[in-house]
Write a protein that holds these residues in place. Sequence first.
Motif, PDB file in Angstrom:
ATOM      1  N   GLY A 475       0.900  -1.112  -0.105  1.00 34.76           N
ATOM      2  CA  GLY A 475      -0.106   0.067   0.009  1.00 34.76           C
ATOM      3  C   GLY A 475       0.930   1.264   0.100  1.00 34.76           C
ATOM      4  N   LEU A 476       2.279   1.221  -0.566  1.00 34.84           N
ATOM      5  CA  LEU A 476       3.012   2.490  -0.511  1.00 34.84           C
ATOM      6  C   LEU A 476       2.470   3.619  -1.389  1.00 34.84           C
ATOM      7  CD1 LEU A 476       6.370   0.753  -0.312  1.00 34.84           C
ATOM      8  CD2 LEU A 476       5.156   1.856   1.476  1.00 34.84           C
ATOM      9  N   PRO A 477       2.489   4.801  -1.350  1.00 34.35           N
ATOM     10  CA  PRO A 477       1.784   5.602  -2.315  1.00 34.35           C
ATOM     11  C   PRO A 477       2.695   5.745  -3.749  1.00 34.35           C
ATOM     12  CG  PRO A 477       2.478   6.686  -0.237  1.00 34.35           C
ATOM     13  CD  PRO A 477       3.211   5.252  -0.076  1.00 34.35           C
ATOM     14  N   GLY A 478       2.038   5.794  -4.750  1.00 32.46           N
ATOM     15  CA  GLY A 478       2.347   5.483  -6.224  1.00 32.46           C
ATOM     16  C   GLY A 478       3.359   6.603  -6.511  1.00 32.46           C
ATOM     17  N   GLY A 479       3.317   7.594  -5.734  1.00 29.55           N
ATOM     18  CA  GLY A 479       4.277   8.918  -6.360  1.00 29.55           C
ATOM     19  C   GLY A 479       5.657   8.832  -5.530  1.00 29.55           C
ATOM     20  N   LEU A 480       6.031   7.836  -4.955  1.00 29.57           N
ATOM     21  CA  LEU A 480       7.064   7.627  -4.017  1.00 29.57           C
ATOM     22  C   LEU A 480       8.304   7.695  -5.065  1.00 29.57           C
ATOM     23  CD1 LEU A 480       7.620   7.304  -0.936  1.00 29.57           C
ATOM     24  CD2 LEU A 480       7.853   4.829  -1.616  1.00 29.57           C
ATOM     25  N   HIS A 481       9.319   8.394  -4.780  1.00 27.22           N
ATOM     26  CA  HIS A 481      10.716   8.433  -5.440  1.00 27.22           C
ATOM     27  C   HIS A 481      11.664   7.727  -4.855  1.00 27.22           C
ATOM     28  CE1 HIS A 481       9.418  12.526  -7.716  1.00 27.22           C
ATOM     29  NE2 HIS A 481       8.681  11.096  -7.993  1.00 27.22           N
ATOM     30  N   LEU A 501       4.379   1.318  -8.062  1.00 29.27           N
ATOM     31  CA  LEU A 501       5.727   2.297  -7.778  1.00 29.27           C
ATOM     32  C   LEU A 501       6.497   2.494  -8.976  1.00 29.27           C
ATOM     33  CD1 LEU A 501       7.148   0.772  -4.520  1.00 29.27           C
ATOM     34  CD2 LEU A 501       5.288   2.603  -4.618  1.00 29.27           C
ATOM     35  N   GLY A 502       5.566   3.046 -10.017  1.00 34.25           N
ATOM     36  CA  GLY A 502       6.224   3.396 -11.238  1.00 34.25           C
ATOM     37  C   GLY A 502       7.061   4.546 -11.393  1.00 34.25           C
ATOM     38  N   GLN A 503       6.954   5.293 -10.392  1.00 38.39           N
ATOM     39  CA  GLN A 503       7.613   6.550 -10.158  1.00 38.39           C
ATOM     40  C   GLN A 503       8.900   6.535  -9.105  1.00 38.39           C
ATOM     41  OE1 GLN A 503       5.550  10.590  -9.764  1.00 38.39           O
ATOM     42  NE2 GLN A 503       3.820   9.293 -10.373  1.00 38.39           N
ATOM     43  N   LEU A 504       9.135   5.206  -8.876  1.00 35.49           N
ATOM     44  CA  LEU A 504      10.242   4.995  -7.686  1.00 35.49           C
ATOM     45  C   LEU A 504      11.749   5.078  -8.707  1.00 35.49           C
ATOM     46  CD1 LEU A 504      10.708   4.375  -4.911  1.00 35.49           C
ATOM     47  CD2 LEU A 504      10.913   1.933  -5.439  1.00 35.49           C
ATOM     48  N   GLN A 505      12.713   6.015  -8.066  1.00 33.64           N
ATOM     49  CA  GLN A 505      13.705   6.217  -8.698  1.00 33.64           C
ATOM     50  C   GLN A 505      15.067   5.320  -8.004  1.00 33.64           C
ATOM     51  OE1 GLN A 505      14.433  10.361  -9.146  1.00 33.64           O
ATOM     52  NE2 GLN A 505      12.274  10.567 -10.199  1.00 33.64           N
ATOM     53  N   GLU A 506      14.866   5.309  -6.668  1.00 34.97           N
ATOM     54  CA  GLU A 506      16.036   4.710  -5.694  1.00 34.97           C
ATOM     55  C   GLU A 506      15.366   3.957  -4.727  1.00 34.97           C
ATOM     56  OE1 GLU A 506      18.799   7.391  -3.975  1.00 34.97           O
ATOM     57  OE2 GLU A 506      18.881   8.862  -5.664  1.00 34.97           O
ATOM     58  N   LEU A 530      13.159   3.111 -12.009  1.00 30.82           N
ATOM     59  CA  LEU A 530      14.282   2.998 -10.957  1.00 30.82           C
ATOM     60  C   LEU A 530      15.480   2.866 -11.713  1.00 30.82           C
ATOM     61  CD1 LEU A 530      14.415   1.960  -8.081  1.00 30.82           C
ATOM     62  CD2 LEU A 530      14.771  -0.238  -9.010  1.00 30.82           C
ATOM     63  N   GLN A 531      16.391   3.828 -11.143  1.00 29.87           N
ATOM     64  CA  GLN A 531      17.649   4.110 -11.533  1.00 29.87           C
ATOM     65  C   GLN A 531      18.521   3.844 -10.654  1.00 29.87           C
ATOM     66  OE1 GLN A 531      17.911   8.430 -12.235  1.00 29.87           O
ATOM     67  NE2 GLN A 531      16.285   8.382 -13.944  1.00 29.87           N
ATOM     68  N   VAL A 532      18.462   3.531  -9.165  1.00 28.56           N
ATOM     69  CA  VAL A 532      19.520   3.162  -8.305  1.00 28.56           C
ATOM     70  C   VAL A 532      18.946   1.945  -7.512  1.00 28.56           C
ATOM     71  CG1 VAL A 532      20.843   3.713  -6.589  1.00 28.56           C
ATOM     72  CG2 VAL A 532      20.339   5.353  -8.385  1.00 28.56           C
ATOM     73  N   LEU A 533      19.277   0.628  -7.587  1.00 29.67           N
ATOM     74  CA  LEU A 533      19.148  -0.399  -6.724  1.00 29.67           C
ATOM     75  C   LEU A 533      20.342  -0.858  -6.096  1.00 29.67           C
ATOM     76  CD1 LEU A 533      17.146  -2.542  -6.093  1.00 29.67           C
ATOM     77  CD2 LEU A 533      18.035  -3.936  -7.884  1.00 29.67           C
ATOM     78  N   ASP A 534      19.995  -0.624  -4.696  1.00 34.30           N
ATOM     79  CA  ASP A 534      21.104  -1.275  -3.801  1.00 34.30           C
ATOM     80  C   ASP A 534      20.515  -2.687  -2.894  1.00 34.30           C
ATOM     81  OD1 ASP A 534      23.033  -1.852  -1.762  1.00 34.30           O
ATOM     82  OD2 ASP A 534      23.039   0.341  -1.092  1.00 34.30           O
ATOM     83  N   LEU A 535      21.340  -3.725  -3.267  1.00 37.41           N
ATOM     84  CA  LEU A 535      21.014  -5.072  -3.007  1.00 37.41           C
ATOM     85  C   LEU A 535      22.260  -5.485  -2.369  1.00 37.41           C
ATOM     86  CD1 LEU A 535      19.080  -6.666  -6.199  1.00 37.41           C
ATOM     87  CD2 LEU A 535      18.200  -6.431  -3.557  1.00 37.41           C
ATOM     88  N   SER A 536      23.030  -4.789  -1.782  1.00 29.09           N
ATOM     89  CA  SER A 536      24.366  -5.244  -0.996  1.00 29.09           C
ATOM     90  C   SER A 536      24.155  -5.870   0.093  1.00 29.09           C
ATOM     91  CB  SER A 536      25.257  -3.730  -0.894  1.00 29.09           C
ATOM     92  OG  SER A 536      24.562  -2.916  -0.277  1.00 29.09           O
ATOM     93  N   HIS A 537      25.080  -6.582   0.610  1.00 25.12           N
ATOM     94  CA  HIS A 537      25.053  -7.223   1.772  1.00 25.12           C
ATOM     95  C   HIS A 537      23.842  -8.105   2.336  1.00 25.12           C
ATOM     96  CE1 HIS A 537      28.861  -5.284   2.921  1.00 25.12           C
ATOM     97  NE2 HIS A 537      28.545  -4.104   2.523  1.00 25.12           N
ATOM     98  N   ASN A 538      23.720  -8.904   1.113  1.00 24.96           N
ATOM     99  CA  ASN A 538      22.435  -9.865   1.312  1.00 24.96           C
ATOM    100  C   ASN A 538      23.072 -11.098   0.863  1.00 24.96           C
ATOM    101  OD1 ASN A 538      19.490  -8.787   1.533  1.00 24.96           O
ATOM    102  ND2 ASN A 538      20.646  -7.185   0.359  1.00 24.96           N
ATOM    103  N   GLU A 539      22.393 -12.227   0.760  1.00 28.82           N
ATOM    104  CA  GLU A 539      22.947 -13.658   0.564  1.00 28.82           C
ATOM    105  C   GLU A 539      22.840 -13.892  -0.952  1.00 28.82           C
ATOM    106  OE1 GLU A 539      21.094 -15.942   3.513  1.00 28.82           O
ATOM    107  OE2 GLU A 539      21.567 -14.487   5.025  1.00 28.82           O
ATOM    108  N   LEU A 540      22.836 -13.010  -1.780  1.00 27.44           N
ATOM    109  CA  LEU A 540      22.488 -13.389  -3.107  1.00 27.44           C
ATOM    110  C   LEU A 540      23.769 -14.185  -3.850  1.00 27.44           C
ATOM    111  CD1 LEU A 540      21.535  -9.960  -4.412  1.00 27.44           C
ATOM    112  CD2 LEU A 540      19.889 -11.928  -3.811  1.00 27.44           C
ATOM    113  N   SER A 541      23.363 -15.328  -4.413  1.00 28.77           N
ATOM    114  CA  SER A 541      24.482 -15.947  -5.433  1.00 28.77           C
ATOM    115  C   SER A 541      24.933 -15.690  -6.752  1.00 28.77           C
ATOM    116  CB  SER A 541      24.114 -17.498  -5.132  1.00 28.77           C
ATOM    117  OG  SER A 541      22.838 -17.720  -5.530  1.00 28.77           O
ATOM    118  N   PHE A 542      24.073 -14.907  -7.423  1.00 29.38           N
ATOM    119  CA  PHE A 542      24.232 -14.342  -8.557  1.00 29.38           C
ATOM    120  C   PHE A 542      23.551 -13.161  -8.886  1.00 29.38           C
ATOM    121  CE2 PHE A 542      21.159 -17.832  -9.200  1.00 29.38           C
ATOM    122  CZ  PHE A 542      20.317 -17.515  -9.928  1.00 29.38           C
ATOM    123  N   VAL A 543      23.558 -12.528 -10.128  1.00 32.30           N
ATOM    124  CA  VAL A 543      22.886 -11.218 -10.389  1.00 32.30           C
ATOM    125  C   VAL A 543      21.516 -11.560 -10.619  1.00 32.30           C
ATOM    126  CG1 VAL A 543      22.672  -9.548 -11.753  1.00 32.30           C
ATOM    127  CG2 VAL A 543      24.913 -10.465 -11.320  1.00 32.30           C
TER     128      VAL A 543
END
Length: 630
Positions: A475-481, A501-506, A530-543
């Motif tokens: 239920g997050l607002p659609g205008g969130l950046h 969340l079509g306007q989310l940029q980061e 979306l222009q910036v995505l931070d998935l650092s310091h998780n447990e991902l094994s590949f992209v």
Amino acid sequence: MVRWQGGSEGGACLALPAAHCFPLMGDAPVTMVTPCPTRAHTEPSLHPQWLSLLPLLLPPLLLLLLLPGPLPVPSMEDPDFPHPGESSQPPPRACPWRCSCPQADVVDCAGLDLHVFPDNITREARYLSLQNNQLRELPYNELSRLGGLRTLNLHNNLISSEGLPDEAFESLTQLQHLYVAHNQLSVAPQFLPHSLRVADLAANQVTEIFPLTFGEKPALRSVYLHNNQLGNAGLPPDAFRGSEAIATLSLSSNRLSYLPPSLPTSLERLHLQNNLISKVPRGALSRQTQLRELYLQHNQLTDSGLDATTFSKLRSLEYLDLSHNQLAMVPTGLPKTLIILHLGRNHIQQVEAARLRGARGLRYLLLQHNKLGATGLPAKALSPLRALHTLHLYGNWLERVPLGLPRRLWALLMPYNHVAALGVRDLASTPGLAELNLAYNRLTSARLHPRAFHRLRTLRCLDLTGNQLTRVPVGLPGGLHNLRLQRNQLRILEPESLVGLGQLQELSLAHNRLRIGDIGPGTWHELQALQVLDLSHNELSFVPPDLPEALEELHLQGNRISHVGPDAFLSTPHLRTLILRANRLHLTSIAAEAFLGLPHLRVVDTADNPEQVLVRLPPATPRLPRAGGS
């Protein structure tokens, strides 16, 4: 005896006793000087054509003989005579050795490690800079010559009060700007010129000023005395008498224990921070009706040191800083003109609406790091502040978002509190909220209502960092950046939570527990901006696959990635920055074709992996020629 002599070039000379001859060419004498050649024991004859000129030449020649001295002939000693090879420009201006004088009235001797006041300073000097030297004294006889000075800069020397005679500045009757900051003065000069506009004595060791140091200066606008050792005893009651134009007075970082009396009524900015002030005497600020900024932070003010009239007469006041004191309550009598009120780092336990009623124009209220608990902000405590734009409440003990917040509130900052739940109506009174920061609270997914944010249609930035969330809120607002969810306990990422969340940029999801299997298919489908995505310091094994097409910056550091395949970035043609440091990559872990479709890629960080990683960046895209160009 006057005799005619024949010239060597066909002309003729008159032989004058002990004088010069002027050769005659044609009918008139020329100005060139030529000594007449003499012939011993001969009497020359005159050509008949010269005899006819005698009646014309004898009168002026006889007049020359009657002159009292030798004829005025140009010589090498004549200052007006142009010497061969010499410039006709005026001689260079006198300038002290090693100094620079870019203009006739400017002498710049700054930063030359001078130990002695320079001599040979022109009397025409209007600007003299001696800052950043090693001067210990000012000689009166040198200063007295410079009566036309407008600016004297002595900043950062070693000048002591002993090296500054009482009469040092008395001859500088036109001085307007005096800078003596960062020296070793123990007392202020007893007399400063009547013409002064700016006086800077900051960062000395001044313990005392005198009535005529700053008094009787009708043009004085700014006085800087911060970082000295002034106590109230060293500041006479008539210190500023007759100086009714002072707009800025800085007395910060001294040893004042109470607000000085008899301050200039013309003040617009008053700096008293970093003193020992525990009391503002009644009426001390009753006449400063033009004061716009008052800085009283880092003092020892208590509630008993202020009363209802302390600030009430300041009808122009816009900025009041009372942070870092010992106040337990919001002061009363705040003026309606106030825009910014800083009360951070006090001991305030409760905010009462009645104390804020006068400050109805307040736009920024800072209450961070106080002792506001569960009852610290009762419902509608801030209701008088209808124009409030930003509310800082971080670092308190609040257990919920205060109810009845002003409707026009634009930013609510509440990190580092004890908020454990967010109900459906907690944010209902602030539909215009654009920034909400609830980082480092105690929020859990179970106690976060699905419709908690549904009224915040203008919300652009939501920070939920450092809570205990296990899933992205719905239920997050659609205008969130900008959405920050790092340092939670996220274990699953579903498409439903990011719908709309079509306007989310980061989006920051760093420092969680996400694995590749926890990211559902189509999760990124809605994030078209979306222009910036931070998935650092998780447990991902590949992209992760199928990343958003608009992505430009991808953070994957601190995961378990050991291989990057050739198709890893097919969906992200605009990628510019890729961070893969501190994974499990080896020399050939990145496929040679991985970056072929990324013409904008410029940064690939693979540091801190087990081995140095071979990275083949795509060639830069050639710049196409303009239409009609070659």
